[in-house]
Design a protein around this motif. Sequence first.
Motif, mmCIF file in Angstrom:
data_model
loop_
_atom_site.group_PDB
_atom_site.id
_atom_site.type_symbol
_atom_site.label_atom_id
_atom_site.label_comp_id
_atom_site.label_asym_id
_atom_site.label_seq_id
_atom_site.Cartn_x
_atom_site.Cartn_y
_atom_site.Cartn_z
ATOM 1 N N ALA B 274 41.817 39.904 60.518
ATOM 2 C CA ALA B 274 40.791 40.381 61.450
ATOM 3 C C ALA B 274 39.618 41.010 60.699
ATOM 4 N N CYS B 275 39.897 41.593 59.515
ATOM 5 C CA CYS B 275 38.837 42.289 58.774
ATOM 6 C C CYS B 275 38.032 41.354 57.872
ATOM 7 N N TYR B 276 38.470 40.117 57.713
ATOM 8 C CA TYR B 276 37.736 39.206 56.843
ATOM 9 C C TYR B 276 36.333 38.981 57.411
ATOM 10 N N GLY B 277 35.353 39.030 56.511
ATOM 11 C CA GLY B 277 33.989 38.785 56.958
ATOM 12 C C GLY B 277 33.263 40.029 57.435
ATOM 13 N N GLN B 278 33.933 41.178 57.455
ATOM 14 C CA GLN B 278 33.240 42.404 57.871
ATOM 15 C C GLN B 278 32.576 43.056 56.658
ATOM 16 N N PHE B 279 31.673 43.999 56.937
ATOM 17 C CA PHE B 279 30.895 44.623 55.857
ATOM 18 C C PHE B 279 31.131 46.128 55.798
ATOM 19 N N PHE B 280 31.001 46.697 54.620
ATOM 20 C CA PHE B 280 30.909 48.162 54.524
ATOM 21 C C PHE B 280 30.067 48.564 53.318
ATOM 22 N N SER B 281 29.554 49.788 53.380
ATOM 23 C CA SER B 281 28.724 50.268 52.274
ATOM 24 C C SER B 281 29.587 51.091 51.343
ATOM 25 N N THR B 282 29.331 50.969 50.049
ATOM 26 C CA THR B 282 30.108 51.754 49.091
ATOM 27 C C THR B 282 29.343 51.910 47.784
ATOM 28 N N HIS B 283 30.030 52.460 46.777
ATOM 29 C CA HIS B 283 29.357 52.771 45.512
ATOM 30 C C HIS B 283 29.223 51.558 44.604
ATOM 31 N N TYR B 284 30.211 50.698 44.658
ATOM 32 C CA TYR B 284 30.259 49.619 43.669
ATOM 33 C C TYR B 284 31.283 48.587 44.115
ATOM 34 N N ALA B 285 31.086 47.352 43.748
ATOM 35 C CA ALA B 285 32.040 46.315 44.116
ATOM 36 C C ALA B 285 32.487 45.574 42.868
ATOM 37 N N ALA B 286 33.796 45.437 42.725
ATOM 38 C CA ALA B 286 34.322 44.793 41.519
ATOM 39 C C ALA B 286 34.179 43.276 41.593
ATOM 40 N N ALA B 287 34.559 42.711 42.742
ATOM 41 C CA ALA B 287 34.502 41.255 42.867
ATOM 42 C C ALA B 287 33.055 40.809 43.039
ATOM 43 N N GLY B 288 32.649 39.812 42.288
ATOM 44 C CA GLY B 288 31.300 39.284 42.434
ATOM 45 C C GLY B 288 30.248 40.116 41.731
ATOM 46 N N ALA B 289 30.671 41.008 40.827
ATOM 47 C CA ALA B 289 29.701 41.826 40.100
ATOM 48 C C ALA B 289 28.962 40.960 39.086
ATOM 49 N N LYS B 290 27.750 41.425 38.724
ATOM 50 C CA LYS B 290 26.935 40.646 37.786
ATOM 51 C C LYS B 290 26.500 41.521 36.621
ATOM 52 N N GLY B 291 26.031 40.916 35.582
ATOM 53 C CA GLY B 291 25.382 41.596 34.470
ATOM 54 C C GLY B 291 26.244 42.654 33.806
ATOM 55 N N ALA B 292 25.643 43.834 33.611
ATOM 56 C CA ALA B 292 26.306 44.912 32.883
ATOM 57 C C ALA B 292 27.571 45.368 33.605
ATOM 58 N N THR B 293 27.519 45.327 34.950
ATOM 59 C CA THR B 293 28.678 45.747 35.730
ATOM 60 C C THR B 293 29.862 44.842 35.420
ATOM 61 N N LYS B 294 29.573 43.558 35.380
ATOM 62 C CA LYS B 294 30.625 42.584 35.118
ATOM 63 C C LYS B 294 31.185 42.772 33.714
ATOM 64 N N GLU B 295 30.290 43.028 32.780
ATOM 65 C CA GLU B 295 30.694 43.259 31.393
ATOM 66 C C GLU B 295 31.646 44.446 31.314
ATOM 67 N N PHE B 296 31.266 45.529 32.012
ATOM 68 C CA PHE B 296 32.095 46.732 32.024
ATOM 69 C C PHE B 296 33.470 46.423 32.611
ATOM 70 N N ILE B 297 33.485 45.715 33.737
ATOM 71 C CA ILE B 297 34.753 45.415 34.402
ATOM 72 C C ILE B 297 35.656 44.584 33.500
ATOM 73 N N ASN B 298 35.082 43.562 32.891
ATOM 74 C CA ASN B 298 35.881 42.693 32.032
ATOM 75 C C ASN B 298 36.451 43.451 30.840
ATOM 76 N N ARG B 299 35.600 44.285 30.257
ATOM 77 C CA ARG B 299 36.033 45.023 29.087
ATOM 78 C C ARG B 299 37.166 45.986 29.446
ATOM 79 N N TYR B 300 36.978 46.689 30.561
ATOM 80 C CA TYR B 300 37.973 47.667 31.025
ATOM 81 C C TYR B 300 39.276 46.952 31.350
ATOM 82 N N ASN B 301 39.136 45.831 32.037
ATOM 83 C CA ASN B 301 40.305 45.067 32.454
ATOM 84 C C ASN B 301 41.088 44.577 31.238
ATOM 85 N N LYS B 302 40.357 44.153 30.230
ATOM 86 C CA LYS B 302 40.992 43.641 29.026
ATOM 87 C C LYS B 302 41.725 44.758 28.298
ATOM 88 N N LYS B 303 41.097 45.919 28.267
ATOM 89 C CA LYS B 303 41.628 47.044 27.504
ATOM 90 C C LYS B 303 42.792 47.725 28.203
#
Lengths: 308, 391
Positions: B274-303
């Motif tokens: 039921a919640c698929y496709g709904q929206f909310f506002s927040t600080h940051y999103a991990a999935a679909g991040a780009k650029g520096a954010t994505k770099e940070f996530i990948n690095r953190y995830n790897k470590k």
Amino acid sequence: MTYFFQNLINALQWGSFYALIALGYSMVYGILMLFNFAHGDVFMVGAYVGLGAATLLLMIFSTPLGPLIPGWLLLVITIISAMLLTSILGVLIERIGYRPLRNAPRASAAITGLMIGIILETGNLSIFGAQRFSFPSLIKTETFHVGGIFFTNKKILIVAVSLILMYALHLFIKKTKWGMAMRAMSYDYLAVPLMGVSIDVVAPLTFAIGSALAAAAGVLYGLAYPVLDPLMGVTLGWKAFVAAILGGRGSIMGAALAGFLLGFIEIFTAMVFPSTLRDLIAYSIILMILTFRPHGFFGQAHSAQLRL
Amino acid sequence: MRKLFLIISLSFAVIIVFSFSSCKERKKTIKIGINAPITGDIPKVGEGSKFAALMWLEDIKKAGGIEVGGTRYPVELVIEDNESKAESAVKANTKMITQDEVLIIIGPQASKQAVPAGGVADNYKTPMISPWSTNPDTTNNRPYVFRGCFLDPFQGPVVANFIKNEFGYKKAAVLYDVASDYPKGLAEFFKKAWEKINGKGSVAAYESFTTKDTDFSSQLTKIIKSGAQVLFTPQYYNEVALIVQQAKELGWKGPIVGSDSWGSAETVKLCGKACYGQFFSTHYAAAGAKGATKEFINRYNKKYGYVPDDVAALTWDALNIAKRAIESSGNITGNIKTDRTSVRDALAKIKNFKGITGDMTFTENGDPKKCAVIVRISNKGEYEFYKSVCP
């Protein structure tokens, strides 16, 4: 007009829970002249037992191709097993909590119920923690749309199962010997034991039936509002208690009708007034009804015996 | 007697020389305090902060320290556990300020600890950045205290703007818990912002319930009848699940939008499709991040083996803001008090800082002007970056 009927359907579903729970309050009162304040938490335990049963059944009968048996059958088994297991809890509550206090002052017995309720709540909290559980959706939700009114198969099911259970209870009390014994016991609990019917049998039976109904309500509640938490029975239990009083203490029919009425009042107050004021207005109305009918709809001034 | 006097005076001389030399030593390292809930109720938050900080330190060490006024200074982290308790957070701050002589403090994370600990930092005139605390009191009237995230009142206008720009709707409905501060406040802020955009009466239904309610059918029926095109409900995950499911069953077709309280993994677990496709506002999103954010996530995830949550990302940003402030503070004099003040002044001047959780500019109050992230719950139940919305 569709707006009205939409709310009518909402109220029927919501009232079903009050009615099923209120029955347990009223029956125990008819036999033992006391309210079992742990009843709201028995409802909570029923929902959790149903959750356990449903999860187990889904585990046993699930195959890579889908469940072996249809969802409705799973649901029926879940309801029945939750009712059976929770009725054992009801018997235990009577045996441990109320029987030793049968001749104690009424206030002590009422306090017992509150304490058992707290034990059930905190017991659940300490076992499962504060996390919420999601009740598995045993049957697929289908939404129907008739003339601007929306309802789901679950809504129909909840109201239907509640009505069937109420009618079964009615038949049991009216047609069977045990039902007759219960009615007799509520009429005079001193004389009836002399006729060979023991209160030590009738009282547990009453608790068992009341708890089984609460458990059925718990499972149905899980279907409609699939987020379970350990304190879910508190407010609902208190409101169902209001329904039991409103129906008239000891009256089966009264408890059922008042349960539905309470649902209607709550839903329709929110329909007319701002929803912030819902409970304020709804319960003021009930207070007024009780001012004019202090014994409830089907209550009698000088007796609280079990009636249909 | 003379010998004794000689020994005493000599030892004094040695002590004085050593203390001077230790003073010189201190001049050379920059100490940064981390006040985090390593143990206690929210250990995951503490872990995220610590891991982000250690990763940041790695980068600094690689670069040979932080460069201030042409000289590179090595950096040292002082990580203190606040046990997720207010009094321990105060103690940790006091210790780091008076004994460890840190230049700046990052943390505490939760408002419960950040509000009292911020008082200590401000009294000692030590700059502090709380990455995650959204309560206005943390920074209110405290020139030395900053934060890395937006405040509660900010999300109301953000969501209102997002809905207007995305869908162009004119009528909105609000459903909130009247007995809980966070949803109630947010509902009011949203209403105000929405009416500012769309005029009076554009909030077609403003319905409420009380904590622990599970049946919202009458409120939702009313909302549907009101002709609202979108529903805003700033609730926590357990209520979100019930509200969204019941709304769908009652024939609600429009989008349902929420706030950062939706951002728990539990939301999707309880709510399901039921919640698929709904929206909310927040600080940051991990999935679909780009650029520096994505770099940070990948690095953190790897470590560390898992995708970082918003706390880790905000801590990372807070540390980099601190770095920028130290760099632009001019020079490290060695007098910790003057240095702290110059870092604070540099912090207050930061403009358009490019963080992985968005661009930030501090207001006079020490709160960042920052864009929020709108997350869409994908058809797999993941929190997907949708767009960023600025005030």
